[in-house]
Design an enzyme around this catalytic site. Structure first.
Site, PDB file in Angstrom:
ATOM      1  N   GLU A  37      -8.966  -0.445  -4.039  1.00  0.00           N
ATOM      2  CA  GLU A  37      -8.845  -1.636  -3.198  1.00  0.00           C
ATOM      3  C   GLU A  37      -7.644  -2.396  -3.767  1.00  0.00           C
ATOM      4  O   GLU A  37      -7.564  -2.622  -4.973  1.00  0.00           O
ATOM      5  CB  GLU A  37     -10.134  -2.474  -3.285  1.00  0.00           C
ATOM      6  CG  GLU A  37     -10.252  -3.554  -2.253  1.00  0.00           C
ATOM      7  CD  GLU A  37     -10.574  -3.025  -0.846  1.00  0.00           C
ATOM      8  OE1 GLU A  37     -11.206  -1.955  -0.728  1.00  0.00           O
ATOM      9  OE2 GLU A  37     -10.171  -3.696   0.114  1.00  0.00           O
ATOM     10  N   ASP A  79      -8.777   0.993   0.683  1.00  0.00           N
ATOM     11  CA  ASP A  79      -7.366   0.956   1.060  1.00  0.00           C
ATOM     12  C   ASP A  79      -6.662   2.293   0.830  1.00  0.00           C
ATOM     13  O   ASP A  79      -5.795   2.686   1.605  1.00  0.00           O
ATOM     14  CB  ASP A  79      -6.630  -0.122   0.243  1.00  0.00           C
ATOM     15  CG  ASP A  79      -7.030  -1.521   0.677  1.00  0.00           C
ATOM     16  OD1 ASP A  79      -7.353  -1.706   1.864  1.00  0.00           O
ATOM     17  OD2 ASP A  79      -7.022  -2.421  -0.184  1.00  0.00           O
ATOM     18  N   GLU A 129       0.835  -1.202   0.000  1.00  0.00           N
ATOM     19  CA  GLU A 129       0.000   0.000   0.000  1.00  0.00           C
ATOM     20  C   GLU A 129       0.862   1.242   0.000  1.00  0.00           C
ATOM     21  O   GLU A 129       0.583   2.195  -0.710  1.00  0.00           O
ATOM     22  CB  GLU A 129      -0.865   0.031   1.264  1.00  0.00           C
ATOM     23  CG  GLU A 129      -2.203  -0.645   1.125  1.00  0.00           C
ATOM     24  CD  GLU A 129      -2.991  -0.520   2.419  1.00  0.00           C
ATOM     25  OE1 GLU A 129      -3.524  -1.548   2.857  1.00  0.00           O
ATOM     26  OE2 GLU A 129      -3.061   0.587   2.985  1.00  0.00           O
ATOM     27  N   SER A 170      -6.095  -2.858   7.613  1.00  0.00           N
ATOM     28  CA  SER A 170      -7.175  -3.846   7.631  1.00  0.00           C
ATOM     29  C   SER A 170      -7.266  -4.444   9.025  1.00  0.00           C
ATOM     30  O   SER A 170      -6.253  -4.698   9.672  1.00  0.00           O
ATOM     31  CB  SER A 170      -6.883  -4.975   6.657  1.00  0.00           C
ATOM     32  OG  SER A 170      -6.798  -4.463   5.362  1.00  0.00           O
TER      33      SER A 170
END
Lengths: 154, 154
Positions: free
Chosen positions: A63, A50, A19, A39
């Site tokens: 996502e 995300d 990420e 998460s």
């Protein structure tokens, strides 16, 4: 920690790093970037994607799904619902961001390109690891400028 | 944990709860809401604001400051720089979100209403606990609809 906990913690750390990798690339391209809480964090009473990246009022919602090798990607229905809700509220565009780890660049697949499976999940065909939109496409979409080709190929 | 660590952990938990409170109120008003990672989290290589709320392509960026009692609020220069950078990249509008705990509703102060101090920080005058923009003002700004007065007064 048990071995199982260690494994889970390692997976979380890796997901977090991926990420961050995408967040940094978008930031370097001039996007304002916000990452949701990790998460499983307690913050999840309101459902967060995300990553959200914004440039000149163009809003992209992500996502993130990564794979160890080329294979179809499946996304749960509740995740798709969340992304659609975010699209509707924000006026933005949602994508599944996919990547084969250590192998391909990030690719982006809009929700309308997903196929619903009999089981109710959504399938991202593996062809999109090559045919999905690139970071350059998103950049071009959000700006009138010439694409930063040189930068992106580095 | 030492008493000092316990105190710090309590303060963090409370700050987290206040962020969540504002996030939930904005969500109920139809905004897509993203919260940044918790303060002090490792995620901070790219600087995130506390909260971003988006509706119909109206983008609001928040740094949250709460007080135990009515007093001027001071914001560090690097936080203001971060908010300005986010405004510029996203095409959105940044606010300091302020609240006296258990006493006032959320109020929102745009960056141009802050005064720079001799020490280089930025001052949010305490009058804004009464005179700052309300949630209703933000809602009205982001939608052509009538304000949800009844809802907001609850």
């Amino acid at each position: 920690m048990s071995n199982q906990q260690k494994e889970l913690s390692k997976l979380r750390r890796r997901a977090f790093q991926r990420e961050r990798d995408l967040a940094q690339k978008l930031w370097k391209l001039g996007f304002a970037v916000v990452r949701g809480p990790a998460s499983g964090a307690k913050a999840k009473r309101v459902p967060y994607p995300d990553l959200v990246a914004i440039k000149n009022k163009y809003i992209f919602i992500f996502e993130i799904k990564t794979k160890e090798k080329e294979d179809h990607v499946y996304v749960e229905e509740h995740q798709i619902s969340k992304l659609r809700e975010f699209e509707k509220r924000s006026g933005g565009k949602a994508f599944i961001a996919i990547k084969i780890i250590d192998e391909t660049d990030w690719r982006f697949v809009p929700l309308e390109a997903l196929e619903k499976t009999i089981g109710g999940r959504y399938k991202v065909d593996k062809k999109f690891f090559r045919e999905g939109l690139s970071l350059e496409d998103l950049y071009r979409d959000a700006s009138g400028d010439k694409p930063l080709t040189e930068f992106l190929r580095k």
